[in-house]
Design a protein around this motif. Structure first.
Motif, PDB file in Angstrom:
ATOM      1  N   CYS A 105       1.700   6.497   6.843  1.00 42.45           N
ATOM      2  CA  CYS A 105       1.044   5.386   6.155  1.00 42.45           C
ATOM      3  C   CYS A 105      -0.453   5.398   6.431  1.00 42.45           C
ATOM      4  CB  CYS A 105       1.650   4.054   6.596  1.00 42.45           C
ATOM      5  SG  CYS A 105       3.319   3.742   5.958  1.00 42.45           S
ATOM      6  N   LYS A 106      -0.821   5.602   7.693  1.00 39.50           N
ATOM      7  CA  LYS A 106      -2.232   5.567   8.065  1.00 39.50           C
ATOM      8  C   LYS A 106      -3.025   6.726   7.470  1.00 39.50           C
ATOM      9  CE  LYS A 106      -1.824   2.930  12.362  1.00 39.50           C
ATOM     10  NZ  LYS A 106      -2.013   2.930  13.830  1.00 39.50           N
ATOM     11  N   SER A 107      -2.343   7.839   7.191  1.00 41.24           N
ATOM     12  CA  SER A 107      -3.038   8.998   6.606  1.00 41.24           C
ATOM     13  C   SER A 107      -2.981   9.008   5.088  1.00 41.24           C
ATOM     14  CB  SER A 107      -2.437  10.296   7.156  1.00 41.24           C
ATOM     15  OG  SER A 107      -1.074  10.427   6.764  1.00 41.24           O
ATOM     16  N   GLY A 108      -2.417   7.947   4.494  1.00 42.65           N
ATOM     17  CA  GLY A 108      -2.371   7.848   3.041  1.00 42.65           C
ATOM     18  C   GLY A 108      -1.182   8.501   2.394  1.00 42.65           C
ATOM     19  N   HIS A 109      -0.183   8.882   3.177  1.00 40.73           N
ATOM     20  CA  HIS A 109       1.012   9.534   2.635  1.00 40.73           C
ATOM     21  C   HIS A 109       2.224   8.632   2.847  1.00 40.73           C
ATOM     22  CE1 HIS A 109      -1.290  13.219   2.109  1.00 40.73           C
ATOM     23  NE2 HIS A 109      -1.733  13.064   3.341  1.00 40.73           N
ATOM     24  N   TYR A 110       2.128   7.416   2.342  1.00 42.44           N
ATOM     25  CA  TYR A 110       3.175   6.439   2.638  1.00 42.44           C
ATOM     26  C   TYR A 110       4.519   6.787   2.021  1.00 42.44           C
ATOM     27  CZ  TYR A 110       2.210   4.232  -1.965  1.00 42.44           C
ATOM     28  OH  TYR A 110       2.043   3.972  -3.303  1.00 42.44           O
ATOM     29  N   ASN A 111       4.549   7.732   1.093  1.00 41.21           N
ATOM     30  CA  ASN A 111       5.843   8.158   0.539  1.00 41.21           C
ATOM     31  C   ASN A 111       6.701   8.863   1.589  1.00 41.21           C
ATOM     32  OD1 ASN A 111       3.817  10.205   0.328  1.00 41.21           O
ATOM     33  ND2 ASN A 111       5.133  11.399  -1.010  1.00 41.21           N
ATOM     34  N   HIS A 112       6.088   9.284   2.695  1.00 43.10           N
ATOM     35  CA  HIS A 112       6.845   9.925   3.766  1.00 43.10           C
ATOM     36  C   HIS A 112       7.116   8.982   4.937  1.00 43.10           C
ATOM     37  CE1 HIS A 112       6.625  13.721   1.757  1.00 43.10           C
ATOM     38  NE2 HIS A 112       5.306  13.712   1.753  1.00 43.10           N
ATOM     39  N   CYS A 113       6.802   7.721   4.771  1.00 43.13           N
ATOM     40  CA  CYS A 113       7.038   6.737   5.834  1.00 43.13           C
ATOM     41  C   CYS A 113       8.522   6.732   6.217  1.00 43.13           C
ATOM     42  CB  CYS A 113       6.608   5.348   5.381  1.00 43.13           C
ATOM     43  SG  CYS A 113       7.034   4.020   6.542  1.00 43.13           S
ATOM     44  N   PRO A 114       8.846   6.993   7.485  1.00 44.72           N
ATOM     45  CA  PRO A 114      10.270   7.021   7.874  1.00 44.72           C
ATOM     46  C   PRO A 114      10.908   5.635   7.911  1.00 44.72           C
ATOM     47  CG  PRO A 114       8.879   7.333   9.801  1.00 44.72           C
ATOM     48  CD  PRO A 114       7.954   7.345   8.610  1.00 44.72           C
ATOM     49  N   TYR A 115      10.089   4.609   7.817  1.00 43.98           N
ATOM     50  CA  TYR A 115      10.599   3.241   7.900  1.00 43.98           C
ATOM     51  C   TYR A 115      10.546   2.525   6.545  1.00 43.98           C
ATOM     52  CZ  TYR A 115       9.342   4.586  12.630  1.00 43.98           C
ATOM     53  OH  TYR A 115       9.209   5.284  13.797  1.00 43.98           O
ATOM     54  N   VAL A 116      10.288   3.275   5.477  1.00 39.23           N
ATOM     55  CA  VAL A 116      10.154   2.673   4.159  1.00 39.23           C
ATOM     56  C   VAL A 116      11.449   1.960   3.753  1.00 39.23           C
ATOM     57  CG1 VAL A 116      10.885   4.738   2.906  1.00 39.23           C
ATOM     58  CG2 VAL A 116       9.389   3.081   1.769  1.00 39.23           C
ATOM     59  N   LYS A 117      11.297   0.826   3.115  1.00 38.56           N
ATOM     60  CA  LYS A 117      12.424   0.113   2.528  1.00 38.56           C
ATOM     61  C   LYS A 117      12.355   0.328   1.025  1.00 38.56           C
ATOM     62  CE  LYS A 117      12.482  -3.403   6.169  1.00 38.56           C
ATOM     63  NZ  LYS A 117      12.307  -4.844   6.495  1.00 38.56           N
ATOM     64  N   PHE A 118      13.206   1.212   0.534  1.00 37.28           N
ATOM     65  CA  PHE A 118      13.139   1.612  -0.874  1.00 37.28           C
ATOM     66  C   PHE A 118      14.292   0.964  -1.633  1.00 37.28           C
ATOM     67  CE2 PHE A 118      13.280   4.242  -4.631  1.00 37.28           C
ATOM     68  CZ  PHE A 118      11.934   4.509  -4.871  1.00 37.28           C
ATOM     69  N   GLY A 119      13.948   0.212  -2.660  1.00 37.90           N
ATOM     70  CA  GLY A 119      14.939  -0.523  -3.431  1.00 37.90           C
ATOM     71  C   GLY A 119      16.050   0.344  -3.973  1.00 37.90           C
ATOM     72  N   SER A 120      17.273  -0.073  -3.808  1.00 37.71           N
ATOM     73  CA  SER A 120      18.518   0.539  -4.275  1.00 37.71           C
ATOM     74  C   SER A 120      18.957   1.727  -3.427  1.00 37.71           C
ATOM     75  CB  SER A 120      18.450   0.964  -5.757  1.00 37.71           C
ATOM     76  OG  SER A 120      17.774   2.190  -5.923  1.00 37.71           O
ATOM     77  N   THR A 121      18.205   2.049  -2.369  1.00 25.65           N
ATOM     78  CA  THR A 121      18.654   3.066  -1.425  1.00 25.65           C
ATOM     79  C   THR A 121      19.270   2.345  -0.241  1.00 25.65           C
ATOM     80  OG1 THR A 121      16.926   4.619  -2.103  1.00 25.65           O
ATOM     81  CG2 THR A 121      17.971   5.002   0.026  1.00 25.65           C
ATOM     82  N   SER A 122      20.574   2.393  -0.145  1.00 29.30           N
ATOM     83  CA  SER A 122      21.336   1.625   0.841  1.00 29.30           C
ATOM     84  C   SER A 122      20.736   1.758   2.248  1.00 29.30           C
ATOM     85  CB  SER A 122      22.786   2.130   0.851  1.00 29.30           C
ATOM     86  OG  SER A 122      23.611   1.333   1.648  1.00 29.30           O
ATOM     87  N   PRO A 123      20.602   0.628   2.963  1.00 32.73           N
ATOM     88  CA  PRO A 123      21.124  -0.719   2.664  1.00 32.73           C
ATOM     89  C   PRO A 123      20.123  -1.627   1.955  1.00 32.73           C
ATOM     90  CG  PRO A 123      20.297  -0.683   4.901  1.00 32.73           C
ATOM     91  CD  PRO A 123      20.061   0.705   4.333  1.00 32.73           C
ATOM     92  N   ASN A 124      19.058  -1.071   1.397  1.00 34.22           N
ATOM     93  CA  ASN A 124      18.032  -1.884   0.742  1.00 34.22           C
ATOM     94  C   ASN A 124      18.422  -2.176  -0.697  1.00 34.22           C
ATOM     95  OD1 ASN A 124      16.101  -1.628   3.029  1.00 34.22           O
ATOM     96  ND2 ASN A 124      16.109   0.527   2.408  1.00 34.22           N
ATOM     97  N   ASN A 125      18.467  -3.460  -1.045  1.00 36.65           N
ATOM     98  CA  ASN A 125      18.857  -3.847  -2.395  1.00 36.65           C
ATOM     99  C   ASN A 125      17.818  -3.462  -3.428  1.00 36.65           C
ATOM    100  OD1 ASN A 125      21.410  -5.015  -1.941  1.00 36.65           O
ATOM    101  ND2 ASN A 125      20.453  -6.896  -1.179  1.00 36.65           N
ATOM    102  N   GLY A 126      18.318  -3.169  -4.632  1.00 37.61           N
ATOM    103  CA  GLY A 126      17.448  -2.887  -5.760  1.00 37.61           C
ATOM    104  C   GLY A 126      17.304  -4.103  -6.657  1.00 37.61           C
TER     105      GLY A 126
END
Length: 352
Positions: A105-126
């Motif tokens: 996240c700090k380097s601008g590559h937040y798509n690789h954040c290991p703690y991301v909560k991504f909608g519809s990817t269990s257990p995160n609701n979409g």
């Protein structure tokens, strides 16, 4: 918003176990958040994988999960500190919420954040539901002339923007798109907007190739299931009279990745967007000795503004992809249609 609003949601419990459930919604937006009345949700190939297989790659359904991550809606209420949005604003939702604190996240590559909560990817609701709460910073206001359905497509268009940035598609690029499904079509349109002069799409389905032509493909190549990857590559080169500079692989098939390696010019790039061959046998020596770079891509990073600009300006026409629409109460039929391959893009209307 009054408490205890009735709500319906498409909840996946496991493999082939998608249920439309009724309940109540009473949550209010917290600091930096907005309450959204969901309007349009696109069904993605990953949604189909979760439904059919119970997983996609290493991501497995571990708890009942609301599906759908391509979404738009209208802001109903705002939480403390929100200044970029107001009730009544129409927005597209970026479904990944990163932690903001890790090295990625700090380097601008937040798509690789290991703690991301991504909608519809269990257990995160979409978002296949009537209401949701989301951080305001990951909501993007839609101009009046951009529909909710188009707004939902900002998510796959952002994938295409990130893909084209990864391989530097530019003026005069010769690009091979393998797989003319929804993600292949948006990659094709974005590559054209980036200045690609030759765009050849390959697929097993002639109807999909007709859609590719309407979306800007300069050439198409119908693949015979009996053809080898080398034969497909030679047909591509014969069709355009050259080797592509770049291949954007969107089918997820190992044979298509191989065909891309064989077809792409020495010193070119093969970008792997499609997910479907976790363990693939590939012509690595051919790629190595000809310096064909194999490049991965994962979701997107800071791409929603560019995707919105492309749609709002008319540089890409996502309306051409909107083939079928269902009400939320018909969500099972919507998934069946999306799975059938007869649809280009299926949208679910989640509004009351």
């Amino acid at each position: 918003m009054a408490a205890n609003k009735k709500v319906s949601s498409a909840v996946l419990y496991g493999k082939k176990d998608l249920r439309l459930e009724d309940g109540e919604f009473s949550a209010e937006p917290g600091k930096g958040e907005v309450l959204i009345g969901v309007q349009s949700v696109g069904i993605c190939g990953s949604d189909i994988h979760f439904w059919v297989d119970g997983h996609i790659g290493d991501c497995t359904v571990v708890a009942p999960t609301i599906l759908g991550h391509e979404a738009s809606g209208v802001v109903i209420a705002i939480g403390e500190g929100v200044t970029n949005l107001q009730p009544g604003d129409r927005v597209a939702i970026e479904p990944g919420i990163p932690c903001h604190h890790c090295q990625y996240c700090k380097s601008g590559h937040y798509n690789h954040c290991p703690y991301v909560k991504f909608g519809s990817t269990s257990p995160n609701n979409g978002y296949l539901t009537n209401y949701t709460i989301h951080p305001a910073e990951y909501c993007f206001k839609l101009p009046d002339h951009v529909s909710f359905d188009e707004g939902a497509l900002l998510e796959p268009v952002s994938v295409a923007v990130h893909a084209c940035r990864r391989v530097s598609v530019g003026l005069g690029s010769k690009v091979l798109i393998t797989g003319a499904g929804p993600i292949g079509l948006v990659c094709l349109m974005v590559a054209k907007a980036c200045g690609a002069s030759v765009l050849i799409a390959t697929d097993l389905d002639s109807k999909r190739l007709e859609v590719a032509k309407s979306c800007g493909a300069t050439h198409t190549c119908l693949i015979d299931k009996t053809s080898t990857s080398r034969q497909v590559a030679e047909e591509v080169k014969r069709t355009i009279g050259a080797s592509p500079d770049i291949t954007i692989e969107c089918s997820g098939a190992a044979s298509a990745i191989s065909a891309g390696i064989y077809a792409t010019k020495s010193g070119g790039s093969v970008l792997m967007v499609g997910l479907g061959a976790p363990l693939a046998t590939l012509p690595i020596v051919d790629a190595s000795v000809r310096e064909v770079d194999l490049i991965g891509v994962f979701r997107y990073v800071n791409c929603f503004p560019a995707a919105l600009d492309l749609i709002a300006s008319g540089k890409i026409n996502t309306k051409a992809l909107l083939s079928h629409k269902y009400a939320l109460g018909e969500v099972l039929s919507a998934f069946e249609m999306a799975k059938s391959g007869k649809a280009v893009k299926v949208i679910v209307d989640c509004s009351f």
